[in-house]
Design a protein around this motif. Structure first.
Motif, short mmCIF file in Angstrom:
data_model
loop_
_atom_site.label_atom_id
_atom_site.label_comp_id
_atom_site.label_asym_id
_atom_site.label_seq_id
_atom_site.Cartn_x
_atom_site.Cartn_y
_atom_site.Cartn_z
N ARG A 113 -2.02 13.78 0.49
CA ARG A 113 -1.17 14.75 -0.19
C ARG A 113 0.27 14.27 -0.35
N VAL A 114 0.63 13.17 0.26
CA VAL A 114 1.99 12.64 0.19
C VAL A 114 2.13 11.74 -1.04
N THR A 115 3.21 11.92 -1.80
CA THR A 115 3.52 11.05 -2.93
C THR A 115 4.58 10.06 -2.50
N TYR A 116 4.32 8.79 -2.72
CA TYR A 116 5.24 7.75 -2.28
C TYR A 116 6.20 7.36 -3.39
N MET A 117 7.44 7.16 -3.01
CA MET A 117 8.45 6.69 -3.95
C MET A 117 8.71 5.23 -3.64
N GLU A 118 8.82 4.45 -4.69
CA GLU A 118 9.07 3.03 -4.51
C GLU A 118 10.54 2.79 -4.16
N ASP A 119 10.77 1.95 -3.16
CA ASP A 119 12.11 1.57 -2.77
C ASP A 119 12.48 0.29 -3.51
N HIS A 120 13.40 0.40 -4.48
CA HIS A 120 13.76 -0.77 -5.27
C HIS A 120 14.89 -1.58 -4.66
N SER A 121 15.45 -1.09 -3.55
CA SER A 121 16.57 -1.80 -2.95
C SER A 121 16.16 -3.06 -2.23
N GLN A 122 14.90 -3.16 -1.81
CA GLN A 122 14.42 -4.34 -1.10
C GLN A 122 13.18 -4.86 -1.78
N SER A 123 13.06 -6.16 -1.81
CA SER A 123 11.87 -6.78 -2.39
C SER A 123 11.08 -7.45 -1.30
N TYR A 124 9.86 -6.98 -1.06
CA TYR A 124 9.00 -7.55 -0.04
C TYR A 124 7.88 -8.38 -0.65
N TYR A 162 0.82 -1.21 0.00
CA TYR A 162 0.00 0.00 0.00
C TYR A 162 0.85 1.26 0.00
N VAL A 163 1.85 1.32 0.83
CA VAL A 163 2.57 2.58 1.02
C VAL A 163 3.94 2.62 0.36
N LYS A 164 4.52 1.47 0.04
CA LYS A 164 5.84 1.38 -0.61
C LYS A 164 6.91 2.13 0.16
N LYS A 195 -6.91 -1.62 -4.35
CA LYS A 195 -5.59 -2.27 -4.27
C LYS A 195 -5.68 -3.58 -3.50
N ALA A 196 -6.55 -3.65 -2.53
CA ALA A 196 -6.66 -4.86 -1.70
C ALA A 196 -6.91 -6.09 -2.57
N TYR A 197 -7.76 -5.97 -3.56
CA TYR A 197 -8.09 -7.10 -4.43
C TYR A 197 -6.85 -7.58 -5.19
N ASN A 241 -7.48 -2.37 6.39
CA ASN A 241 -8.26 -1.21 6.83
C ASN A 241 -7.36 -0.11 7.40
N THR A 242 -6.34 -0.51 8.14
CA THR A 242 -5.42 0.47 8.70
C THR A 242 -4.63 1.16 7.59
N ALA A 243 -4.21 0.39 6.57
CA ALA A 243 -3.48 0.98 5.45
C ALA A 243 -4.37 1.96 4.68
N ILE A 244 -5.62 1.59 4.47
CA ILE A 244 -6.55 2.49 3.77
C ILE A 244 -6.76 3.77 4.59
N ASP A 245 -6.94 3.62 5.88
CA ASP A 245 -7.08 4.81 6.75
C ASP A 245 -5.82 5.68 6.67
N HIS A 246 -4.66 5.03 6.69
CA HIS A 246 -3.39 5.76 6.63
C HIS A 246 -3.30 6.54 5.31
N LEU A 247 -3.64 5.90 4.21
CA LEU A 247 -3.58 6.58 2.91
C LEU A 247 -4.57 7.74 2.84
N ASN A 248 -5.74 7.54 3.39
CA ASN A 248 -6.72 8.62 3.39
C ASN A 248 -6.26 9.80 4.23
N ARG A 249 -5.54 9.54 5.33
CA ARG A 249 -5.03 10.62 6.17
C ARG A 249 -3.89 11.37 5.48
N ASN A 250 -3.16 10.68 4.61
CA ASN A 250 -1.96 11.25 3.99
C ASN A 250 -2.10 11.37 2.48
#
Length: 172
Positions: free
Chosen positions: A84-95, A32-34, A122-124, A73-82
């Protein structure tokens, strides 16, 4: 008296069950947040929520499914709270799990297309492609009828295809 004896075991049982699935929960939050720190924050918040509600859980054998729902649900709440933030993908680690050797460019296209989806959508995709769950298991996690999950999943796939029409990511 029996309830009092059972109380000290609750934290231990919760901790043991959480230990078994914590990496999976982290991967779902990360999708969700990368961002590793935010994913840890989401898992921590979800763990706290889960711990508070653990005594009310009716089917302990579905602990991971139950915690996955809380993380989503917590991730969705987190994204809704934030928003305005643009997330950058971290390619150094693969989760994420094994993605069958999909080239990096196609992965990037897929992740960019995922970012265009609503957090609820995204959940689906995460549950189906990153966790390789069956529709029945997805329905349990999302607390929806299986046919509703299928319908929404295929609608979201159509949306992803529209975003990826130039990318041609295999399997979608």
């Amino acid at each position: 008296m029996n309830e009092l004896k059972a109380q000290p075991q609750v934290p231990q049982r919760f901790a043991e069950q959480l230990q078994d699935c914590r990496n999976n929960l982290f991967r779902k939050a990360y999708c969700y947040v990368k961002n590793e720190h935010e994913a840890l924050e989401i898992v921590s918040e979800a763990t706290y929520k889960g711990y508070l509600a653990f005594g009310r859980m009716k089917t302990p054998q579905y602990f991971e499914t139950w915690m996955t729902r809380i993380v989503i649900n917590t991730a969705i709440d987190h994204l809704n709270r934030n928003k305005r933030v643009t997330y950058m993908e971290d390619h150094s680690q693969s989760y994420a799990g094994d993605e069958h050797a999909v080239p990096l460019e196609e992965k990037l296209d897929l992740y960019q297309a995922l970012d265009r989806l609503l957090p609820e959508e995204k959940a689906y995709i995460i549950l189906k492609f990153f966790e390789d769950l069956r529709f029945k298991d997805m329905a349990d996690i999302l607390e929806l009828p299986e046919n509703t999950v299928k319908t929404r999943f295929y609608r979201i796939i159509g949306k992803l295809k529209a975003h990826l029409k130039d990318g041609e990511v295999e399997g979608i």
